[in-house]
Design a protein around this motif. Structure first.
Motif, PDB file in Angstrom:
ATOM      1  N   MET A  49     149.818 -54.550 112.226  1.00  0.00           N
ATOM      2  CA  MET A  49     149.646 -53.791 110.987  1.00  0.00           C
ATOM      3  C   MET A  49     150.255 -52.409 111.175  1.00  0.00           C
ATOM      4  SD  MET A  49     148.211 -55.879 108.936  1.00  0.00           S
ATOM      5  CE  MET A  49     147.831 -54.823 107.584  1.00  0.00           C
ATOM      6  N   TYR A  50     150.960 -51.957 110.153  1.00  0.00           N
ATOM      7  CA  TYR A  50     151.618 -50.652 110.176  1.00  0.00           C
ATOM      8  C   TYR A  50     150.935 -49.751 109.153  1.00  0.00           C
ATOM      9  CZ  TYR A  50     155.195 -53.531 112.383  1.00  0.00           C
ATOM     10  OH  TYR A  50     155.868 -54.398 113.199  1.00  0.00           O
ATOM     11  N   TYR A  51     150.479 -48.596 109.580  1.00  0.00           N
ATOM     12  CA  TYR A  51     149.787 -47.635 108.729  1.00  0.00           C
ATOM     13  C   TYR A  51     150.639 -46.379 108.596  1.00  0.00           C
ATOM     14  CZ  TYR A  51     145.615 -50.413 109.836  1.00  0.00           C
ATOM     15  OH  TYR A  51     144.703 -51.432 109.999  1.00  0.00           O
ATOM     16  N   ILE A  60     158.866 -35.715 102.831  1.00  0.00           N
ATOM     17  CA  ILE A  60     157.402 -35.755 102.929  1.00  0.00           C
ATOM     18  C   ILE A  60     157.044 -36.094 104.376  1.00  0.00           C
ATOM     19  CG2 ILE A  60     155.297 -36.904 102.146  1.00  0.00           C
ATOM     20  CD1 ILE A  60     156.831 -37.528  99.517  1.00  0.00           C
ATOM     21  N   PRO A  61     156.422 -35.169 105.100  1.00  0.00           N
ATOM     22  CA  PRO A  61     156.054 -35.458 106.488  1.00  0.00           C
ATOM     23  C   PRO A  61     154.946 -36.522 106.542  1.00  0.00           C
ATOM     24  CG  PRO A  61     155.353 -33.240 105.854  1.00  0.00           C
ATOM     25  CD  PRO A  61     156.067 -33.827 104.681  1.00  0.00           C
ATOM     26  N   TYR A  62     155.065 -37.406 107.504  1.00  0.00           N
ATOM     27  CA  TYR A  62     154.088 -38.490 107.640  1.00  0.00           C
ATOM     28  C   TYR A  62     153.876 -38.807 109.104  1.00  0.00           C
ATOM     29  CZ  TYR A  62     158.244 -41.313 108.418  1.00  0.00           C
ATOM     30  OH  TYR A  62     159.422 -41.811 108.919  1.00  0.00           O
ATOM     31  N   GLU A  63     152.792 -39.504 109.372  1.00  0.00           N
ATOM     32  CA  GLU A  63     152.486 -39.998 110.709  1.00  0.00           C
ATOM     33  C   GLU A  63     152.208 -41.478 110.591  1.00  0.00           C
ATOM     34  OE1 GLU A  63     149.419 -37.747 112.666  1.00  0.00           O
ATOM     35  OE2 GLU A  63     150.294 -35.853 112.019  1.00  0.00           O
ATOM     36  N   THR A  64     152.444 -42.205 111.656  1.00  0.00           N
ATOM     37  CA  THR A  64     152.239 -43.648 111.608  1.00  0.00           C
ATOM     38  C   THR A  64     151.321 -44.108 112.735  1.00  0.00           C
ATOM     39  OG1 THR A  64     154.153 -44.108 112.996  1.00  0.00           O
ATOM     40  CG2 THR A  64     154.529 -44.008 110.623  1.00  0.00           C
ATOM     41  N   LYS A  65     150.757 -45.284 112.509  1.00  0.00           N
ATOM     42  CA  LYS A  65     149.939 -45.931 113.527  1.00  0.00           C
ATOM     43  C   LYS A  65     150.237 -47.423 113.439  1.00  0.00           C
ATOM     44  CE  LYS A  65     145.388 -46.609 113.115  1.00  0.00           C
ATOM     45  NZ  LYS A  65     143.941 -46.386 113.090  1.00  0.00           N
ATOM     46  N   THR A  66     150.357 -48.065 114.576  1.00  0.00           N
ATOM     47  CA  THR A  66     150.602 -49.504 114.636  1.00  0.00           C
ATOM     48  C   THR A  66     149.442 -50.142 115.386  1.00  0.00           C
ATOM     49  OG1 THR A  66     152.967 -49.069 114.722  1.00  0.00           O
ATOM     50  CG2 THR A  66     152.256 -51.272 115.336  1.00  0.00           C
ATOM     51  N   VAL A  67     148.877 -51.202 114.822  1.00  0.00           N
ATOM     52  CA  VAL A  67     147.750 -51.884 115.447  1.00  0.00           C
ATOM     53  C   VAL A  67     148.095 -53.355 115.629  1.00  0.00           C
ATOM     54  CG1 VAL A  67     145.323 -52.529 115.198  1.00  0.00           C
ATOM     55  CG2 VAL A  67     146.097 -50.300 114.399  1.00  0.00           C
ATOM     56  N   ASN A  68     148.039 -53.819 116.872  1.00  0.00           N
ATOM     57  CA  ASN A  68     148.281 -55.226 117.176  1.00  0.00           C
ATOM     58  C   ASN A  68     146.921 -55.903 117.318  1.00  0.00           C
ATOM     59  OD1 ASN A  68     148.875 -57.724 118.241  1.00  0.00           O
ATOM     60  ND2 ASN A  68     150.431 -56.975 119.631  1.00  0.00           N
TER      61      ASN A  68
END
Length: 87
Positions: free
Chosen positions: A61-63, A29-37
């Motif tokens: 936070m990891y999305y 399953i292809p996915y993308e991530t975003k990390t917010v400090n």
């Protein structure tokens, strides 16, 4: 990049984030991530005084996002992963 993606997972636990990414990858399953400090100080400054009392484990936070057509499959794969690790 994320404008048409659906958020399927959110955590502040880096290990859990990695395991969920691996579960999605294992199901192709292809996915993308975003990390917010959200910390008050940049880790690059080395300043500590403004951080006293903060729980630094909770500031990142990891999305995980997937395309709308993969949303149901991703949620199912994540739920299946969580059931397998609840024991």
């Amino acid at each position: 990049m994320f404008n048409k993606k659906k958020e399927v997972f959110l955590t502040n636990n880096a290990e859990l984030y990695g395991r969920v990414c691996a579960a999605l990858k294992g199901k192709d399953i292809p996915y993308e991530t975003k990390t917010v400090n959200s910390g008050t100080q940049s880790r690059k400054t080395g300043e500590l005084w403004g951080r006293i009392g903060e729980n630094t484990n909770l500031e990142i936070m990891y999305y995980i996002y997937v395309s709308p057509e993969n949303e149901a499959a991703a949620k199912y794969a994540i739920a299946e992963f969580q059931r397998g690790n609840a024991r």
